[in-house]
Design a protein around this motif. Structure first.
Motif, PDB file in Angstrom:
ATOM      1  N   UNK A  74       0.845  -1.192   0.000  1.00  0.00           N
ATOM      2  CA  UNK A  74       0.000   0.000   0.000  1.00  0.00           C
ATOM      3  C   UNK A  74       0.880   1.241   0.000  1.00  0.00           C
ATOM      4  N   UNK A  75       0.580   2.180  -0.899  1.00  0.00           N
ATOM      5  CA  UNK A  75       1.285   3.453  -0.994  1.00  0.00           C
ATOM      6  C   UNK A  75       0.254   4.577  -0.861  1.00  0.00           C
ATOM      7  N   UNK A  76       0.130   5.185   0.328  1.00  0.00           N
ATOM      8  CA  UNK A  76      -0.894   6.219   0.518  1.00  0.00           C
ATOM      9  C   UNK A  76      -0.586   7.495  -0.276  1.00  0.00           C
ATOM     10  N   UNK A  77      -1.635   8.072  -0.879  1.00  0.00           N
ATOM     11  CA  UNK A  77      -1.547   9.415  -1.463  1.00  0.00           C
ATOM     12  C   UNK A  77      -1.853  10.457  -0.398  1.00  0.00           C
ATOM     13  N   UNK A  78      -2.873  10.173   0.419  1.00  0.00           N
ATOM     14  CA  UNK A  78      -3.264  11.018   1.540  1.00  0.00           C
ATOM     15  C   UNK A  78      -4.015  10.139   2.533  1.00  0.00           C
ATOM     16  N   UNK A  79      -4.798  10.767   3.419  1.00  0.00           N
ATOM     17  CA  UNK A  79      -5.467  10.006   4.466  1.00  0.00           C
ATOM     18  C   UNK A  79      -6.741   9.312   3.997  1.00  0.00           C
ATOM     19  N   UNK A  80      -7.146   9.539   2.774  1.00  0.00           N
ATOM     20  CA  UNK A  80      -8.356   8.917   2.252  1.00  0.00           C
ATOM     21  C   UNK A  80      -8.113   8.020   1.044  1.00  0.00           C
ATOM     22  N   UNK A 136     -13.129   6.697   6.340  1.00  0.00           N
ATOM     23  CA  UNK A 136     -12.704   7.645   7.369  1.00  0.00           C
ATOM     24  C   UNK A 136     -11.257   8.034   7.123  1.00  0.00           C
ATOM     25  N   UNK A 137     -10.803   9.060   7.834  1.00  0.00           N
ATOM     26  CA  UNK A 137      -9.400   9.451   7.703  1.00  0.00           C
ATOM     27  C   UNK A 137      -8.504   8.329   8.213  1.00  0.00           C
ATOM     28  N   UNK A 138      -7.545   7.965   7.395  1.00  0.00           N
ATOM     29  CA  UNK A 138      -6.629   6.882   7.724  1.00  0.00           C
ATOM     30  C   UNK A 138      -5.375   7.481   8.357  1.00  0.00           C
ATOM     31  N   UNK A 146     -12.807   1.288   7.244  1.00  0.00           N
ATOM     32  CA  UNK A 146     -13.460   0.492   6.217  1.00  0.00           C
ATOM     33  C   UNK A 146     -13.170   1.153   4.876  1.00  0.00           C
ATOM     34  N   UNK A 147     -13.007   0.342   3.826  1.00  0.00           N
ATOM     35  CA  UNK A 147     -12.601   0.920   2.546  1.00  0.00           C
ATOM     36  C   UNK A 147     -13.185   0.140   1.375  1.00  0.00           C
ATOM     37  N   UNK A 148     -13.224   0.818   0.238  1.00  0.00           N
ATOM     38  CA  UNK A 148     -13.555   0.210  -1.046  1.00  0.00           C
ATOM     39  C   UNK A 148     -12.266   0.133  -1.855  1.00  0.00           C
ATOM     40  N   UNK A 149     -12.005  -1.017  -2.472  1.00  0.00           N
ATOM     41  CA  UNK A 149     -10.795  -1.198  -3.277  1.00  0.00           C
ATOM     42  C   UNK A 149     -11.188  -1.730  -4.649  1.00  0.00           C
TER      43      UNK A 149
END
Length: 237
Positions: A74-80, A136-138, A146-149
């Protein structure tokens, strides 16, 4: 003089307030756009059931299954929002009551009398590129969320074999010449991370969803419209 002074005060006030509001919004944007962490690597294991579309009516099909094992990053772009890439080995099992006739013209017939336990096994190496949207903010790796992928998945077929039992002996036929060499798929999943479930802890750090394959499973004449749909539950460690 008093009027001029009041005008100057109003002008300054009208400039300073928007600037202050803009600065506040910019700071809030920087907070939400800041990466919560550099990256995270998961070991993944998944299993589920599969369905086949386009099977000719004269071929009976039974339950199908899928199993995956691999690594995801996983490579986050931001908190969402995050980018997810993964490399997986996958084994698919299809129970189909047919029999291959291979030669100048490849096709399949109904399994002859005495032929039992007809199955297709396919092993593939898959590379995925997907986007993860958090509800939610990660804020950290441990934050319950919870997330959609969703995204795309491409695979290279390492082997495709047909197995059956005849005269109390197990037999194997290679289907490499009639199997699609590559798979092109789309995935949609719902997932959870952190200590999201208090009682069903096994569901934490997992994803559940479906994979649709655009290209056919086999390229032989009368089975070229068979396409898999996989329902899979993956666990991330």
């Amino acid at each position: 003089m008093k009027i001029q002074t009041i005008k100057k005060i109003l002008v300054c006030f009208s400039i300073m307030v928007p600037l202050a509001m803009f600065n506040s919004e910019a700071q809030e944007l920087r907070k939400t756009s800041k990466k919560p962490y550099k990256s995270q690597t998961y070991f993944s294991f998944g299993a589920g059931v599969s369905f086949l579309q386009g099977v000719p009516d004269n071929f009976y099909q039974d339950g199908h299954g899928n199993v995956q094992i691999g690594l995801m990053k996983e490579l986050p772009f931001n908190k969402r929002l995050s980018f997810i890439t993964g490399l997986e080995l996958e084994r698919l099992t299809y129970n189909l009551d047919f029999f291959p006739v291979l030669g100048e013209s490849n096709y399949f017939i109904q399994a002859p009398d005495g032929i039992k336990y007809t199955r297709v096994f396919q092993n593939s190496l898959n590379l995925s590129a997907q986007t993860r949207f958090y509800f939610r903010e990660n804020n950290s790796k441990q934050t319950p969320n919870i997330f959609i992928q969703t995204g795309l998945r491409g695979g290279y077929n390492l082997s495709t074999t047909f197995t059956y039992r005849d005269d109390n002996q197990n037999q194997t036929i290679s289907l490499s010449e009639v199997a699609s060499p590559f798979n092109f798929q789309a995935e949609l999943m719902l997932g959870f991370k952190g200590n999201y479930f208090k009682k069903l802890e096994i569901l934490n750090a997992s994803t559940f969803g479906l994979t649709y394959q655009f290209n056919p499973l086999l390229q032989a004449g009368n089975v070229e419209n068979i396409r898999p749909i996989n329902l899979t539950w993956r666990f991330l460690f």
